[in-house]
Scaffold this motif. Structure first.
Motif, short mmCIF file in Angstrom:
data_model
loop_
_atom_site.label_atom_id
_atom_site.label_comp_id
_atom_site.label_asym_id
_atom_site.label_seq_id
_atom_site.Cartn_x
_atom_site.Cartn_y
_atom_site.Cartn_z
N SER A 78 36.08 92.37 27.95
CA SER A 78 37.20 91.47 28.72
C SER A 78 37.83 90.91 27.52
N VAL A 79 37.53 89.79 27.13
CA VAL A 79 38.35 89.32 25.96
C VAL A 79 37.04 88.36 25.09
N PRO A 80 37.09 88.51 23.87
CA PRO A 80 36.14 87.93 23.17
C PRO A 80 36.07 86.33 22.99
N ASP A 81 35.05 85.93 23.10
CA ASP A 81 34.69 84.48 22.97
C ASP A 81 33.85 84.15 22.17
N GLN A 82 34.07 83.52 20.98
CA GLN A 82 33.07 83.44 19.80
C GLN A 82 31.99 82.31 20.19
N ALA A 83 32.41 81.22 20.96
CA ALA A 83 31.37 80.26 21.18
C ALA A 83 30.22 80.94 22.00
N GLU A 84 30.48 81.91 22.90
CA GLU A 84 29.70 82.33 23.57
C GLU A 84 28.66 83.29 23.08
N ARG A 109 33.73 84.96 33.86
CA ARG A 109 34.74 84.10 33.59
C ARG A 109 35.61 84.84 32.71
N ARG A 110 35.04 85.56 31.47
CA ARG A 110 36.02 86.38 30.73
C ARG A 110 36.92 87.17 31.21
N LYS A 111 36.09 88.11 32.24
CA LYS A 111 36.90 88.96 33.05
C LYS A 111 38.08 88.56 33.73
N LEU A 112 37.94 87.34 34.35
CA LEU A 112 38.86 86.72 35.03
C LEU A 112 39.96 86.42 33.95
N ILE A 113 39.48 85.96 32.96
CA ILE A 113 40.60 85.51 31.91
C ILE A 113 41.47 86.61 31.45
N ALA A 114 40.42 87.99 31.21
CA ALA A 114 41.37 89.20 30.81
C ALA A 114 42.38 89.48 31.77
N ALA A 115 41.86 89.53 32.96
CA ALA A 115 42.68 89.91 34.28
C ALA A 115 44.19 89.37 34.50
N GLN A 116 43.89 87.77 33.75
CA GLN A 116 44.93 86.92 33.88
C GLN A 116 46.04 87.36 32.65
N LEU A 117 45.24 87.49 31.65
CA LEU A 117 46.15 87.97 30.52
C LEU A 117 47.06 89.29 30.79
N ARG A 118 46.14 90.13 31.43
CA ARG A 118 46.82 91.50 31.77
C ARG A 118 48.11 91.25 32.62
N ARG A 157 54.21 81.48 26.89
CA ARG A 157 53.43 79.86 27.15
C ARG A 157 52.94 79.56 28.43
N GLU A 158 53.17 80.36 29.39
CA GLU A 158 52.65 80.03 30.84
C GLU A 158 51.28 79.50 30.80
N PRO A 159 50.87 78.56 31.16
CA PRO A 159 49.21 78.44 31.08
C PRO A 159 48.40 79.19 31.98
N LEU A 160 47.22 79.67 31.66
CA LEU A 160 46.41 80.60 32.63
C LEU A 160 45.71 79.69 33.65
N PRO A 161 45.36 80.18 34.73
CA PRO A 161 44.73 79.18 35.83
C PRO A 161 43.42 78.94 35.27
N SER A 162 42.83 77.74 35.73
CA SER A 162 41.60 77.26 35.12
C SER A 162 40.59 78.45 35.90
N VAL A 163 39.74 78.74 34.85
CA VAL A 163 38.44 79.56 35.40
C VAL A 163 37.02 78.76 35.14
N ALA A 164 37.38 77.36 34.80
CA ALA A 164 36.07 76.51 34.55
C ALA A 164 34.96 76.54 35.43
N HIS A 165 35.41 76.69 37.01
CA HIS A 165 34.55 76.76 37.93
C HIS A 165 33.55 77.96 37.87
N VAL A 166 33.77 78.90 37.23
CA VAL A 166 33.15 80.07 37.35
C VAL A 166 31.86 79.90 36.16
N ARG A 167 30.55 80.02 37.00
CA ARG A 167 29.41 79.64 36.15
C ARG A 167 29.12 80.82 35.15
N GLN A 168 29.23 82.01 35.38
CA GLN A 168 28.91 83.12 34.51
C GLN A 168 29.73 83.53 33.64
N ALA A 169 29.44 83.51 32.34
CA ALA A 169 30.34 83.49 31.01
C ALA A 169 31.21 85.24 31.21
#
Lengths: 441, 234
Positions: free
Chosen positions: B116-122, A265-274, A250-262
């Motif tokens: 990476s990870v799926p994002d439905q909204a995107e 952003r997803r790649k960063l989230i995937a790395a954090q999940l890994r 349940r550890e929250p993932l660091p925010s990636v909202a500042h990254v503009r390119q989707a």
């Protein structure tokens, strides 16, 4: 034996240190120094402890330290749970001194258990063990520095690592019935539940309640079944592991909202999940090790001397006579001799044992546990139910989990016991018989 | 021809592909700038698709050098090459290769999943961008050829590749659908600034790009730079 056990433990140690060095790559120097110093210190302390303090006291000291380590896991789990919800900035960073001290304590515990695993008192055993440890120290440094970079990346999580380290100590301890923690824990849980239910019913006068029908009593009776201690103990046993695992999940993932390119952003989230999945490695592995420790405790590999009880009958005067020497049977051979007396449906198991220069006769049950009986091994008998080890010297003394002593007399014709007294003592002092072993092992 | 560092996304030197005795691609020296729209034309068997497969990391050359985004594809392991395909390349095929039992939305999300990870909204946004906002829940069999190709485009661009490859992507489409797809590609190319390499037989499709390579029998016969007629190629 000494080589097999010592080398196995040291190999496990080397692999473990390598894994830790990989997980804490930035702390490699502090970690290996703490590991080496702790192992040497723990081993030397163990040798001195066993040499200076006789009997069961060293085991008691080590077992207490293990219990303290186990209790500390609850604190670790609470901290990890808190940190899982804390903001990133609140998290303390790993410091060299903290790593070194923690690892030192863990390594010292491992060294102590290493001494416990080695057969103590045999010729050259101390020398052999010390030689092994010195050799292992050299090998350890080489292995850690050569092989560590080749390992896959292991997620660093202080809570999970502590959990794993203590669980490994508990597992090693479970290999020795004297140091096993799980069985006493199960026993305490069972006693707590029994006492609580008993006191609760006593104080509330519930047994007299008119709404308590038989089937409800049957459900309440489940609280007194054999499984209560085991499953209750198991639940407590796994609380820290489960807590740390869930906290990591349940550890929250660091925010990636500042990254503009989707996509980025997803790649960063995937790395954090890994990364978070990697951090689960230690707590999950710790859970497996804890499960193995509980299994070891429930299925000890030690073979106990447990002969099939010989059926005996009372004579017309109501007396049972056991010949001291009769054919192959010699009551003074130092082994446990079991007997079974049956009067109607009532069965009574008891055993005779020659120890400390005198003969004693006791029931094959104590007044606390279910009457699963006792087995004998190197200077002790063990209660099969709660796995408590009882030194042979104390067999024949009343109290605790000791087998219940019965009055007897010895003369030239053998050991004389009153059959009526046997039955009365069993009925009065032994817990309800739900499980009677069919015979010897 | 020396290429300035940072502007060249594809650089090949002596790039060759042989299948036994057959030379599918003769030694080829080629530079493609970042953001360029390149069309490769030629008869069947001229080596167009072979070149495209090499550029996309779908196949390995027999000889030569191949740099994409400054990285040497020949030095990549299979795993690294797979990661390169997932992250740096988008490919649109003539046959669509959509998963028939997944919806349009799920097909696009599948590309996200492998990246990476799926994002439905995107993924929904990407399909709305290609004009399929109302066909999200439809499976490929319920879509027209042009619509399926637009799902493919959404799937190809969802991971923001720096290189988009199209192999006869309008080969199955009529004139109207072709024009719709090409207009969409032009719009995306202008917004995303990816490098686009299209293989086609179609002279009309070639007109949308700024540069056309003509190939014959595995050899580059002409490298023609021309005005883009994106507004109205016909």
């Amino acid at each position: 034996m000494i080589l097999a056990r010592g080398v196995t433990m040291l190999l496990v140690w080397a692999i473990l240190v390598m894994g830790l060095a990989r997980a804490y790559a930035g702390e490699k120097a502090a970690l290996t120094a703490g590991c080496a110093a702790g192992l040497v210190a723990g081993t030397i302390f163990g040798f001195f402890l066993f040499a200076a303090v006789p009997g069961e006291i060293p085991f008691f000291i080590i077992k207490s330290a293990l219990a303290a380590a186990f209790i500390s896991l609850f604190i670790v789990a609470a901290i990890v749970w808190y940190r899982g919800t804390a903001a990133e900035g609140d998290r303390p960073s790993v410091r060299h001194a903290v790593v070194a001290i923690t690892v030192f304590l863990f390594a010292a515990g491992y060294g102590l258990l290493l001494v416990c695993r080695l057969p103590y008192g045999t010729d050259n055993s101390q020398f052999m063990a010390l030689l092994l440890i010195l050799l292992a120290m050299l090998g350890l440094w080489m292995i850690v520095y050569r092989l560590e970079p080749l390992l896959p990346n292991i997620g660093m999580a202080k809570g999970g690592t502590s959990l794993f380290a203590v669980s490994l100590l508990l597992f090693i301890a479970s290999l020795s019935p004297r140091l096993d923690l799980f069985s006493p824990l199960s026993m305490k849980v069972m006693k707590l539940i029994h006492d609580f239910v008993h006191q609760f019913f006593e104080s509330m006068l519930i047994p007299d309640h008119p709404f308590f029908r038989t089937d409800i009593w049957n459900y309440i009776g489940l609280l007194f079944s054999n499984g209560v201690g085991f499953w209750g103990g198991l639940a407590i046993w796994f609380i820290p592991t489960t807590g740390v695992t869930l906290a990591t999940f349940r550890e929250p993932l660091p925010s990636v909202a500042h990254v503009r390119q989707a996509a980025v952003r997803r790649k960063l989230i995937a790395a954090q999940l890994r990364e978070r999945r990697r951090r689960l490695f230690f707590p999950l592995f710790a859970g497996l090790v804890m499960a193995a420790a509980a299994f070891n405790s429930s299925h000890p590999s030690v073979e106990y001397w447990d002969p099939k009880p010989l059926a005996v009958k009372a004579d017309s005067a109501g007396e049972i006579v056991l010949p001291v020497k009769d054919g192959d049977v010699d009551l003074k051979d130092g082994k446990l001799h079991k007997y079974l007396y049956q009067k109607g449906a009532q069965k009574v198991r008891f055993f005779a044992l020659y120890r400390s220069g005198e003969l004693t006769v006791v029931l094959d049950a104590c007044s606390i546990c279910q009457p699963d009986g006792y087995g004998q091994n190197e200077g002790t008998v063990i209660c099969y139910y709660c796995k408590t080890l009882i030194p042979l010297e104390t067999v024949g003394k009343p109290g605790g989990c000791n087998p219940i002593p019965v009055p007897f007399a010895v003369d030239g014709s053998g050991v004389h016991l009153s059959a009526e007294m046997l039955v009365n003592t069993w009925v009065a002092q032994v817990q309800s018989e739900k499980k009677l072993p069919g015979g010897g092992k | 021809m020396p290429v300035e560092s940072g502007t060249c996304i594809i650089e090949t030197a002596g790039l060759t592909k042989r299948y036994g005795d057959i030379c599918a691609l003769a030694p080829l020296d080629l530079q493609v700038s970042e953001g360029e729209w390149l069309t490769v034309m030629g008869h069947s068997g001229s080596g167009k698709s072979t070149l495209l497969n090499l550029l996309g990391g779908l196949d390995r050359p027999t000889a030569g050098r191949l740099l994409v985004g400054g990285e040497d594809l020949l030095a990549f392991s299979e795993d690294h090459l797979a990661r390169f395909r997932r992250e740096a390349v988008g490919i649109i095929f003539q046959q669509h290769h959509l998963i028939p039992y997944l919806t349009a939305l799920e097909n696009v999300m599948m590309a996200q999943y492998f990246h990476s990870v799926p994002d439905q909204a995107e993924a929904r946004q990407a399909l709305e961008r290609v004009g399929l906002g109302k066909r999200l829940a439809n499976r490929p069999g319920e879509l027209s050829g042009g619509e399926q190709q637009r799902v493919c485009i959404a799937r190809a661009i969802i991971n923001s590749p720096k290189l988009l490859l199209g192999d006869e992507l309008t080969g199955n489409l009529d004139h109207k659908s072709t024009r719709l797809v090409m207009e969409l590609l032009k719009e995306l190319h202008e917004e995303e600034h990816f490098t686009l390499v299209l293989v086609t037989h179609n002279q009309e499709v070639a007109g949308w790009g700024g540069r056309t390579l003509f190939m014959d029998d595995g050899k580059l016969v002409k490298d023609l730079r021309h005005e883009r007629k994106g507004d109205d190629p016909s």
